[in-house]
Design a protein around this motif. Structure first.
Motif, mmCIF file in Angstrom:
data_model
loop_
_atom_site.group_PDB
_atom_site.id
_atom_site.type_symbol
_atom_site.label_atom_id
_atom_site.label_comp_id
_atom_site.label_asym_id
_atom_site.label_seq_id
_atom_site.Cartn_x
_atom_site.Cartn_y
_atom_site.Cartn_z
ATOM 1 N N PRO A 150 0.812 -1.226 0.000
ATOM 2 C CA PRO A 150 0.000 0.000 0.000
ATOM 3 C C PRO A 150 0.840 1.268 0.000
ATOM 4 N N MET A 151 1.980 1.272 0.705
ATOM 5 C CA MET A 151 2.816 2.475 0.707
ATOM 6 C C MET A 151 3.428 2.711 -0.671
ATOM 7 N N TYR A 152 3.788 1.646 -1.354
ATOM 8 C CA TYR A 152 4.329 1.789 -2.719
ATOM 9 C C TYR A 152 3.324 2.489 -3.622
ATOM 10 N N PHE A 153 2.072 2.083 -3.572
ATOM 11 C CA PHE A 153 1.056 2.700 -4.432
ATOM 12 C C PHE A 153 0.693 4.107 -3.967
ATOM 13 N N LEU A 154 0.717 4.347 -2.667
ATOM 14 C CA LEU A 154 0.451 5.705 -2.176
ATOM 15 C C LEU A 154 1.497 6.683 -2.689
ATOM 16 N N ILE A 155 2.761 6.243 -2.703
ATOM 17 C CA ILE A 155 3.828 7.112 -3.207
ATOM 18 C C ILE A 155 3.801 7.179 -4.724
ATOM 19 N N GLY A 156 3.769 6.020 -5.374
ATOM 20 C CA GLY A 156 3.903 5.975 -6.820
ATOM 21 C C GLY A 156 2.705 6.498 -7.586
ATOM 22 N N SER A 157 1.507 6.375 -7.022
ATOM 23 C CA SER A 157 0.298 6.807 -7.736
ATOM 24 C C SER A 157 -0.204 8.177 -7.300
ATOM 25 N N PHE A 158 0.048 8.560 -6.063
ATOM 26 C CA PHE A 158 -0.533 9.791 -5.550
ATOM 27 C C PHE A 158 0.515 10.795 -5.071
ATOM 28 N N GLY A 159 1.792 10.475 -5.254
ATOM 29 C CA GLY A 159 2.849 11.354 -4.773
ATOM 30 C C GLY A 159 3.119 12.522 -5.696
ATOM 31 N N GLY A 160 4.162 13.261 -5.372
ATOM 32 C CA GLY A 160 4.518 14.452 -6.124
ATOM 33 C C GLY A 160 5.671 14.210 -7.069
ATOM 34 N N HIS A 161 6.589 15.152 -7.091
ATOM 35 C CA HIS A 161 7.716 15.126 -8.016
ATOM 36 C C HIS A 161 8.559 13.864 -7.822
ATOM 37 N N GLN A 162 8.901 13.205 -8.935
ATOM 38 C CA GLN A 162 9.709 11.976 -8.944
ATOM 39 C C GLN A 162 9.095 10.867 -8.093
ATOM 40 N N ARG A 163 7.786 10.784 -8.113
ATOM 41 C CA ARG A 163 7.113 9.801 -7.260
ATOM 42 C C ARG A 163 7.407 8.363 -7.674
ATOM 43 N N GLN A 164 7.500 8.102 -8.972
ATOM 44 C CA GLN A 164 7.744 6.730 -9.409
ATOM 45 C C GLN A 164 9.155 6.278 -9.030
ATOM 46 N N TYR A 165 10.133 7.166 -9.206
ATOM 47 C CA TYR A 165 11.501 6.852 -8.801
ATOM 48 C C TYR A 165 11.562 6.581 -7.304
ATOM 49 N N ALA A 166 10.911 7.449 -6.517
ATOM 50 C CA ALA A 166 10.941 7.294 -5.058
ATOM 51 C C ALA A 166 10.237 6.009 -4.621
ATOM 52 N N ALA A 167 9.110 5.689 -5.280
ATOM 53 C CA ALA A 167 8.360 4.487 -4.912
ATOM 54 C C ALA A 167 9.167 3.224 -5.208
ATOM 55 N N VAL A 168 9.802 3.189 -6.371
ATOM 56 C CA VAL A 168 10.600 2.017 -6.734
ATOM 57 C C VAL A 168 11.798 1.880 -5.803
ATOM 58 N N LYS A 169 12.447 2.991 -5.483
ATOM 59 C CA LYS A 169 13.601 2.947 -4.591
ATOM 60 C C LYS A 169 13.192 2.466 -3.200
ATOM 61 N N PHE A 170 12.084 2.992 -2.705
ATOM 62 C CA PHE A 170 11.562 2.548 -1.415
ATOM 63 C C PHE A 170 11.286 1.046 -1.432
ATOM 64 N N PHE A 171 10.633 0.585 -2.493
ATOM 65 C CA PHE A 171 10.247 -0.822 -2.570
ATOM 66 C C PHE A 171 11.469 -1.727 -2.670
ATOM 67 N N LEU A 172 12.438 -1.340 -3.515
ATOM 68 C CA LEU A 172 13.613 -2.187 -3.711
ATOM 69 C C LEU A 172 14.469 -2.275 -2.448
ATOM 70 N N TYR A 173 14.684 -1.139 -1.791
ATOM 71 C CA TYR A 173 15.462 -1.159 -0.544
ATOM 72 C C TYR A 173 14.796 -2.082 0.477
ATOM 73 N N SER A 174 13.480 -1.898 0.650
ATOM 74 C CA SER A 174 12.766 -2.698 1.639
ATOM 75 C C SER A 174 12.730 -4.166 1.243
ATOM 76 N N LEU A 175 12.618 -4.416 -0.063
ATOM 77 C CA LEU A 175 12.574 -5.798 -0.535
ATOM 78 C C LEU A 175 13.906 -6.498 -0.305
ATOM 79 N N VAL A 176 15.005 -5.805 -0.546
ATOM 80 C CA VAL A 176 16.322 -6.389 -0.288
ATOM 81 C C VAL A 176 16.475 -6.711 1.198
ATOM 82 N N GLY A 177 16.047 -5.766 2.048
ATOM 83 C CA GLY A 177 16.080 -6.037 3.484
ATOM 84 C C GLY A 177 15.220 -7.232 3.846
ATOM 85 N N GLY A 178 14.050 -7.340 3.183
ATOM 86 C CA GLY A 178 13.180 -8.472 3.436
ATOM 87 C C GLY A 178 13.798 -9.798 3.028
#
Length: 511
Positions: A150-178
């Motif tokens: 849900p946080m990925y879509f909140l950032i990537g779909s409803f965020g502001g400037h560079q939202r897709q880059y930020a959403a992917v970076k957030f997801f990948l970092y967290s996924l690697v940690g996972g």
């Protein structure tokens, strides 16, 4: 009251509410907002009843529920809370209704479905509650990973400037940690007797090297989530791009999963490894305090600045955890709560200011307090709470962390104290550049900059201000709940508080 399935109901209610909101007609966005708000308030009321049902002087884990899930792996839907988890659950249920109310118009300009936005907030609430309430390691891991969606879509779909880059970076970092955690979870199941039950695993003994490798797998996942230096670089991008309400939950709650995971899993499951890695963890925390504070001073984007301040604050929490004293540990947990309140307020107020100017660049403001004095005053208060001014809740937790650390590691406490000075610099400079000084003439051309706090916005900020002040002067109701859980965690690690040095024993103690 104790027999009621509080935790499973508390976890499932927001998910049910999300389905209801998501199914509402897109042509009726106001209805979706009202239903989401009402649903989150019902969850809050249930959490208050749960708080009353919890006995601060009772067993360490209470309100336990356990249901069969995957018998082959001995994985169960097991929920239970101690004082640490309880205060985090209360933080979630307090913040979510306020975030929904503050986000009333966040999705209006988006081409996406407004009911979907508020449904995602409720799904996020469900996963956040689940990750703090889980008492089964595999169940915790599932919520830990699902929480990203849900946080990925909140950032990537409803965020502001560079939202897709930020959403992917957030997801990948967290996924690697996972992935690090998944490897550790599998290893834990193999060497821990083929069970995921937290209580059973804490009574297991692991070989020294095995325990250290398993600790490292969990710790890397939690350090990325927190985030600790040098795993922090995703947060400024995600916090800067996310809608203000989602950012408040990201920094106010989601990041706490990292520090909570260290307290709940790393320390009790791997006590020897925790003691062995403690100096390294403290070093990362201290570097984070100073480094993030210096970067915050140089920021020109309001939301990125607040994100960097949070990295510095997490350094204090890390120091408190690995100091291994009851005072510092209680301060760290209290810091998790108070940081959620103060930084949540700061992000929401910054969001209100940014929405009026359609910009988060500090240079686009200047003298805004002349046009919106109440909003500027609330921003100033939120900033003072963030820098831990005496009389606000973060001061109590920061003071406990520093005092508890000073008794066992004076150099670390002294260096960490420098973070307080730097915090005053970045907060006061931010306030000076946005709301004080000469009025930026461009603000006069923006009609929304002439509108001060609305009734809705006042309802959003008032409860947080009151809680910050109340806990700043009287934290006892919360510390009474936290203390037993922290003491039990210190016992799990095999650490006890240093003996106080009195006048008659000083010379002997020094010798």
């Amino acid at each position: 009251m104790q027999d009621f399935p509080y935790l499973s109901v508390l976890t499932g209610l927001p998910l049910l509410g999300a389905l209801v909101v998501w199914c509402l007609p897109k042509a009726k966005p106001e209805l979706a907002k009202v239903v989401a708000l009402a649903w989150s308030l019902v969850v809050f009321v249930l959490s208050v009843v749960m708080w009353v049902a919890f006995s601060a002087g009772g067993e360490r884990f209470q309100l336990r529920e356990s249901y069969q899930w995957i018998p082959t792996w001995d994985a169960r839907f097991t929920f239970a809370v101690d004082g640490i988890a309880l205060v985090m659950l209360m933080l979630i249920t307090v913040l979510v209704p306020l975030v929904i109310l503050a986000s009333w118009h966040d999705a209006d300009k988006s081409r996406r479905s407004i009911p979907t936005y508020f449904a995602l907030l409720l799904v996020l609430e469900c996963t956040m509650i689940g990750v703090f309430a889980a008492a089964d390691v595999f169940l915790f891991y599932v919520f830990f990973e699902v929480m990203l969606v849900p946080m990925y879509f909140l950032i990537g779909s409803f965020g502001g400037h560079q939202r897709q880059y930020a959403a992917v970076k957030f997801f990948l970092y967290s996924l690697v940690g996972g992935l690090f955690m998944l490897a550790a979870v599998i290893g834990l199941w193999v060497v821990g007797g083929h069970t995921f039950d937290w209580a059973a695993l804490t009574s297991s003994e692991f070989a020294t090297n095995t325990g250290r490798w398993l600790f490292l797998g969990f710790f890397l996942a939690f350090a990325i989530k927190a985030p600790f230096f040098p795993f922090h670089t995703w947060l400024p991008d995600a916090g800067g791009a996310a809608p203000a309400g989602a950012a408040a939950l990201l920094v106010g709650v989601l990041d706490k999963v990292g520090t909570f995971g260290i307290l709940r899993y790393c320390l009790p499951l791997f006590p020897e490894a925790s003691r062995w890695f403690a100096p390294w963890a403290i070093a990362l925390a201290v570097i984070g305090i100073i480094y993030a504070a210096l970067l915050a001073i140089g920021q020109n984007d309001l939301k990125r600045l607040v994100s960097y301040t949070s990295i510095a604050h997490f350094g204090f929490i890390g120091v408190g955890i690995f100091a291994f004293t009851t005072q510092a540990g209680t301060g760290a947990v209290l810091y998790m709560l108070n940081h959620g309140l103060a930084t949540g307020l700061l992000f929401l107020v910054v969001g209100m200011l940014v929405a009026r100017r359609d910009s988060s660049n500090i240079r686009d403001f200047g003298g805004a307090g002349k046009l919106v004095p109440v909003l500027a005053g609330v921003l100033f208060f939120a900033g003072l709470a963030s820098l831990a001014l005496p009389g606000t809740a973060p001061f109590v937790s920061e003071f406990l962390v520093l005092i508890g650390t000073f008794t066992v590691n004076k150099p670390v406490a002294v260096i960490a104290t420098l973070g307080i000075i730097l915090a005053a610099a970045y907060v006061l400079w931010m306030v000076q550049r946005t709301t004080q000084g000469n009025l930026n003439p461009a603000l006069l051309d923006e009609p929304r900059m002439r509108r001060d706090l609305s009734v809705r916005e006042k309802v959003v900020v008032a409860p947080l201000i009151l809680l910050i002040l109340f806990l700043g002067f009287y934290p006892k109701p919360v510390t009474d709940v936290i203390n037993p859980a922290v003491q039990a965690t210190m016992q799990d690690v095999g650490k006890s508080d240093p003996a106080p040095i009195s006048g008659t024993t000083t010379e002997a103690a020094v010798k």
